[in-house]
Design an enzyme around this catalytic site. Structure first.
Site, short mmCIF file in Angstrom:
data_model
loop_
_atom_site.label_atom_id
_atom_site.label_comp_id
_atom_site.label_asym_id
_atom_site.label_seq_id
_atom_site.Cartn_x
_atom_site.Cartn_y
_atom_site.Cartn_z
N ASP A 37 16.76 -40.86 35.46
CA ASP A 37 15.53 -39.82 35.36
C ASP A 37 14.36 -40.18 36.19
O ASP A 37 14.02 -40.42 34.45
CB ASP A 37 15.98 -38.86 34.92
CG ASP A 37 14.92 -37.90 35.31
OD1 ASP A 37 14.15 -37.62 36.99
OD2 ASP A 37 15.11 -36.34 34.55
N HIS A 38 13.90 -41.51 36.40
CA HIS A 38 12.55 -41.84 36.75
C HIS A 38 11.81 -41.73 37.24
O HIS A 38 11.57 -40.62 38.19
CB HIS A 38 13.05 -43.68 36.71
CG HIS A 38 13.73 -43.92 35.81
ND1 HIS A 38 13.11 -45.55 35.67
CD2 HIS A 38 14.52 -44.04 34.95
CE1 HIS A 38 12.97 -46.31 34.87
NE2 HIS A 38 14.17 -45.04 33.96
N GLY A 106 12.77 -40.96 25.77
CA GLY A 106 12.28 -41.37 26.62
C GLY A 106 11.29 -43.05 26.84
O GLY A 106 11.56 -43.89 26.01
N GLU A 107 11.14 -43.41 27.97
CA GLU A 107 9.90 -45.13 28.45
C GLU A 107 8.90 -44.12 29.07
O GLU A 107 8.63 -43.40 29.80
CB GLU A 107 10.87 -45.66 29.12
CG GLU A 107 11.90 -45.96 28.87
CD GLU A 107 13.01 -44.87 29.93
OE1 GLU A 107 13.01 -44.28 30.93
OE2 GLU A 107 14.38 -44.65 28.75
N ASN A 110 7.90 -44.11 32.83
CA ASN A 110 7.99 -42.29 33.71
C ASN A 110 7.14 -41.59 32.47
O ASN A 110 6.49 -40.49 33.21
CB ASN A 110 9.43 -42.05 33.52
CG ASN A 110 10.33 -43.26 33.93
OD1 ASN A 110 10.08 -43.41 34.86
ND2 ASN A 110 11.50 -43.58 33.34
N SER A 173 19.95 -45.14 19.76
CA SER A 173 19.65 -46.43 19.51
C SER A 173 19.39 -46.68 18.09
O SER A 173 19.44 -48.46 17.86
CB SER A 173 18.35 -46.81 20.37
OG SER A 173 17.41 -46.14 19.53
N GLY A 174 19.81 -46.57 17.02
CA GLY A 174 19.72 -46.31 15.45
C GLY A 174 19.77 -44.95 14.98
O GLY A 174 20.38 -44.25 15.29
#
Length: 325
Positions: A37-38, A106-107, A110, A173-174
């Site tokens: 989903d970008h 998210g990133e 985007n 991720s952690g």
């Protein structure tokens, strides 16, 4: 038992081609499908980035059995969590109960497009926790009012709720994300086969729940061509998830990977058509406790030959050679 899935990668194919490809994947016997989903591709060479939720609606109508899942949607900036809940509930109805909602923090790539800035990682995780609380409350039915540190919801109600509640997956991720996923999610999502992630997920309450991984591959009968394609379109993958969320544009990923060589990419990802190489690269996910692994075939124009090869050779090999499959 490990299931093997097919990835609709919005960054590398037109929306109508994504729907065609998932139809082929269903016919070929893939166990499930996920979709990115970008708003932007990772690199300009990928060249696409259609709206994942429209593709999902079309895919739900174009397929009959294959489960569908976002991998993953970010509900903290570009989308408000109340709207994500509405979209997910609608998808569950359209798909006849085949949808799972994968969520993540998210990133920048985007989320920056809505002009709200890019929060620090700790803030993003706090926002995700609030978003999950809102989405879960809306899935419960009734009227939802919410006043949080990051989100407000005023008299929200989902009038179309599916018979089967939408399962929620959370990308980890952690320690912090594993704790949230173990406590609040129905499944874990990760792109790295790290046993510590599954351990922390289990310790936080995730024991017995599915965990879904993903690996990029580059099938071609010409291994050199496969490596070259992987380098051109997927060399960013090796940056890792401490870097990828913060870079703001495809040009940033190009600059960050300018010294990555084709040989390095070819050593990291399975390339070509050697079954043993694919099995060896997927094996760490199975050994780390992942119950599902989605495959990403690199190259929008290489989906059909990959799917046909996977049906004939790859899927039978993965299912017969990997422990637990």
């Amino acid at each position: 038992m490990t299931d093997f899935g097919y990835t609709m990668l919005c960054e590398q194919s037109r929306p109508d081609h994504l729907v065609r490809d998932v139809q082929m994947a269903e016919q070929a016997g893939f166990d499930f499908s996920v979709i990115s989903d970008h708003y932007n591709p990772w690199l300009e060479e990928q060249g696409h980035s259609g709206y994942a939720w429209s593709v999902l609606g079309a895919a739900a109508q174009a397929t009959e059995r294959i489960p569908l899942m976002t991998y993953v949607t970010c509900p903290i900036l570009r989308y408000h969590p109340a709207v994500v809940a509405q979209k997910a509930a609608t998808m569950q109805i359209l798909s006849g109960g085949r949808f799972r909602l994968g969520l993540g923090a998210g990133e920048n790539l985007n989320e920056h497009v809505v002009g709200k800035g890019w929060p620090a990682v700790g803030t993003r995780h706090e926002m995700l926790a609030e978003a999950v609380e809102i989405i879960s409350a809306l899935f419960d039915g009734g009227n939802v009012n919410f006043r949080g540190d990051y989100f407000d919801v005023e008299s929200a109600h989902l009038y179309d709720l599916p018979e089967d509640r939408v399962p929620i997956g959370i990308a980890v991720s952690g320690p912090r994300s594993c704790s949230l996923a173990g406590e609040k999610a129905d499944l874990m999502v990760a792109t790295e086969p790290e046993p510590d992630l599954t351990r922390m997920f289990d310790e936080a309450g995730g024991a017995g729940k599915p965990r879904v991984g993903q690996i990029a591959v580059s099938y071609d009968t010409d291994r050199d061509a496969a490596v070259q394609r992987a380098h051109e379109q997927f060399r960013w993958f090796g940056l890792g998830w401490k870097v990828n969320p913060d870079l703001p544009a495809p040009s940033s990923f190009a600059a960050a990977t300018q010294f990555v060589t084709p040989e390095q990419v070819g050593a990291q990802l399975p390339c070509g058509d050697d079954i043993d190489e694919y099995v060896d690269k997927v094996r760490p996910f199975v050994e780390a406790g992942f119950t599902e692994v989605a495959l990403v075939q690199i190259g929008g124009d290489r989906q059909e030959p990959f799917i046909r090869w996977a049906e004939r050779e790859l899927l039978p090999a993965l299912r017969s050679l990997l422990p637990g499959s």
